[in-house]
Design a protein around this motif. Structure first.
Motif, PDB file in Angstrom:
ATOM      1  N   ARG A   1       0.822  -1.210   0.000  1.00 41.99           N
ATOM      2  CA  ARG A   1       0.000   0.000   0.000  1.00 41.99           C
ATOM      3  C   ARG A   1       0.858   1.264   0.000  1.00 41.99           C
ATOM      4  O   ARG A   1       0.335   2.369   0.170  1.00 41.99           O
ATOM      5  N   LYS A   2       2.164   1.110  -0.220  1.00 41.23           N
ATOM      6  CA  LYS A   2       3.049   2.263  -0.154  1.00 41.23           C
ATOM      7  C   LYS A   2       2.698   3.308  -1.212  1.00 41.23           C
ATOM      8  O   LYS A   2       2.594   4.504  -0.906  1.00 41.23           O
ATOM      9  N   THR A   3       2.526   2.876  -2.454  1.00 38.49           N
ATOM     10  CA  THR A   3       2.217   3.834  -3.522  1.00 38.49           C
ATOM     11  C   THR A   3       0.916   4.558  -3.239  1.00 38.49           C
ATOM     12  O   THR A   3       0.828   5.788  -3.373  1.00 38.49           O
ATOM     13  N   ALA A   4      -0.091   3.809  -2.832  1.00 41.23           N
ATOM     14  CA  ALA A   4      -1.384   4.427  -2.531  1.00 41.23           C
ATOM     15  C   ALA A   4      -1.270   5.403  -1.368  1.00 41.23           C
ATOM     16  O   ALA A   4      -1.884   6.491  -1.381  1.00 41.23           O
ATOM     17  N   LEU A   5      -0.464   5.062  -0.354  1.00 43.81           N
ATOM     18  CA  LEU A   5      -0.292   5.960   0.794  1.00 43.81           C
ATOM     19  C   LEU A   5       0.422   7.239   0.385  1.00 43.81           C
ATOM     20  O   LEU A   5      -0.002   8.341   0.757  1.00 43.81           O
ATOM     21  N   LEU A   6       1.498   7.110  -0.386  1.00 40.34           N
ATOM     22  CA  LEU A   6       2.234   8.298  -0.805  1.00 40.34           C
ATOM     23  C   LEU A   6       1.367   9.204  -1.669  1.00 40.34           C
ATOM     24  O   LEU A   6       1.432  10.436  -1.573  1.00 40.34           O
ATOM     25  N   GLU A   7       0.546   8.597  -2.523  1.00 42.98           N
ATOM     26  CA  GLU A   7      -0.374   9.400  -3.339  1.00 42.98           C
ATOM     27  C   GLU A   7      -1.375  10.131  -2.458  1.00 42.98           C
ATOM     28  O   GLU A   7      -1.696  11.312  -2.693  1.00 42.98           O
ATOM     29  N   ALA A   8      -1.866   9.458  -1.420  1.00 45.40           N
ATOM     30  CA  ALA A   8      -2.830  10.090  -0.523  1.00 45.40           C
ATOM     31  C   ALA A   8      -2.178  11.212   0.274  1.00 45.40           C
ATOM     32  O   ALA A   8      -2.776  12.287   0.469  1.00 45.40           O
ATOM     33  N   LEU A   9      -0.950  10.985   0.733  1.00 50.92           N
ATOM     34  CA  LEU A   9      -0.262  12.017   1.502  1.00 50.92           C
ATOM     35  C   LEU A   9       0.101  13.226   0.646  1.00 50.92           C
ATOM     36  O   LEU A   9       0.294  14.323   1.161  1.00 50.92           O
ATOM     37  N   ALA A  10       0.186  13.009  -0.662  1.00 51.24           N
ATOM     38  CA  ALA A  10       0.480  14.128  -1.557  1.00 51.24           C
ATOM     39  C   ALA A  10      -0.667  15.126  -1.616  1.00 51.24           C
ATOM     40  O   ALA A  10      -0.441  16.319  -1.871  1.00 51.24           O
ATOM     41  N   ASP A  11      -1.900  14.657  -1.383  1.00 52.06           N
ATOM     42  CA  ASP A  11      -3.020  15.604  -1.428  1.00 52.06           C
ATOM     43  C   ASP A  11      -3.804  15.667  -0.115  1.00 52.06           C
ATOM     44  O   ASP A  11      -4.915  16.204  -0.077  1.00 52.06           O
ATOM     45  N   THR A  12      -3.221  15.117   0.958  1.00 52.50           N
ATOM     46  CA  THR A  12      -3.781  15.281   2.299  1.00 52.50           C
ATOM     47  C   THR A  12      -2.883  16.251   3.060  1.00 52.50           C
ATOM     48  O   THR A  12      -1.661  16.079   3.051  1.00 52.50           O
TER      49      THR A  12
ATOM     50  N   ARG B   1      12.236  13.115   2.145  1.00 47.40           N
ATOM     51  CA  ARG B   1      12.839  11.895   1.592  1.00 47.40           C
ATOM     52  C   ARG B   1      11.817  11.056   0.854  1.00 47.40           C
ATOM     53  O   ARG B   1      12.161  10.293  -0.047  1.00 47.40           O
ATOM     54  N   TYR B   2      10.558  11.196   1.232  1.00 43.35           N
ATOM     55  CA  TYR B   2       9.486  10.446   0.572  1.00 43.35           C
ATOM     56  C   TYR B   2       8.690  11.326  -0.390  1.00 43.35           C
ATOM     57  O   TYR B   2       7.638  10.919  -0.868  1.00 43.35           O
ATOM     58  N   GLY B   3       9.200  12.506  -0.664  1.00 43.50           N
ATOM     59  CA  GLY B   3       8.527  13.401  -1.605  1.00 43.50           C
ATOM     60  C   GLY B   3       7.290  14.057  -1.045  1.00 43.50           C
ATOM     61  O   GLY B   3       6.422  14.493  -1.808  1.00 43.50           O
ATOM     62  N   ILE B   4       7.194  14.177   0.284  1.00 43.43           N
ATOM     63  CA  ILE B   4       6.023  14.763   0.929  1.00 43.43           C
ATOM     64  C   ILE B   4       6.362  16.171   1.411  1.00 43.43           C
ATOM     65  O   ILE B   4       7.370  16.369   2.098  1.00 43.43           O
TER      66      ILE B   4
END
Length: 268
Positions: free
Chosen positions: A214-225, A240-243
């Motif tokens: 679920r890493k990709t889905a989490l990073l995508e969610a954190l990008a717009d949360t 480091r995680y692009g957030i």
């Protein structure tokens, strides 16, 4: 108090989870509490005991304290040597990275001699290299991981004789099901804000997401949360995680200023 009414915040605090969540709830927020890491004493205190004895013997001219938690653990390990250890600290030049080690020093009847302008290891190094370091004996109290490696390397490059001690360890075995449930809430966009207060929280959340694909889905969610970071160290870990965090305190990087920053952001 209703300043945060309507805001649901994921609170992945570790040691002070209940205190931080209570502050947010008092301001009207709904919180989802998720302890991501636990701080534990060392399984073998031999190295810490030797460090305490060397401190009592006056072997260090300076001590760099990166965390309040680390100093608390050293004092606990000292046991019957506490008074002698505190006296040894009193004879050293004491350099702190942020408010937490400064607070613990004050509890011991001591005060910092140097406070880093920013609560980062890089800022500690900058503060120290303004003076001569050649041959100076410096103890550095670390935290688990290699986040302060550049500080230790930089002091050695400037001629200091450096001794390090890491007085506690992280147990990243908080309930994985609870962590995964929090991750799914973020992915489902059921969280209005994620408030990170320590770098290990970020690493743990990403690691659990990766273990469950679920890493990709989490990073995508954190990008717009919206994400809140307590200070520069956490901001660097997020980067480091692009957030990119949406908010952070302007100064005094601990929980109360973070709560005030969240209130100011929500009320814009």
């Amino acid at each position: 108090m209703t300043a945060l009414n309507g805001l649901r915040i994921l609170v992945p605090e570790s040691r002070e989870l209940d205190l931080f969540a209570a502050m947010l709830e008092e301001a009207g927020a709904a919180t989802l509490r998720c302890p991501l890491v636990r701080i534990l004493p060392l399984a073998d205190t031999g190295e810490a005991d030797a460090f305490i004895d060397r401190s009592i013997a006056g072997e260090f001219q300076d001590i760099v304290l990166l965390t309040g938690e680390g100093l608390r653990h050293l004092v606990n390990y000292a046991g019957s040597r506490k008074e002698a250890f505190v006296a040894g600290l009193g004879r050293m030049r004491k350099i702190v990275r942020g408010p937490k080690p400064a607070r613990v020093l004050r509890e011991l009847g001591l005060v910092p001699d140097i406070s880093a302008p920013q609560p980062t290891s890089g800022s500690v190094l900058e503060a120290l290299v303004t003076g001569p370091l050649g041959g100076r004996t410096i103890a550095v109290q670390l935290y688990p991981g290699d986040g302060a490696a550049r500080l230790v390397e930089g002091l050695a490059e400037h001629g200091a004789v450096v001794t390090t001690i890491t007085p506690y360890r992280y147990a990243s075995d908080a309930d994985t099901a609870q962590v995964l449930a929090a991750i799914e809430a973020v992915i489902a966009r059921r969280i209005g804000l994620v408030a990170f207060t320590a770098s290990p929280q970020i690493d743990r959340m990403i690691a659990v997401a990766a273990q469950h694909e679920r890493k990709t889905a989490l990073l995508e969610a954190l990008a717009d949360t919206p994400v809140a970071a307590v200070g520069p160290v956490v901001e660097a870990s997020l980067a480091r995680y692009g957030i990119s965090p949406s908010l952070s305190p302007n100064a005094s990087f601990h929980m109360k200023p973070l709560v005030r920053a969240i209130i100011g952001w929500w009320q814009r």
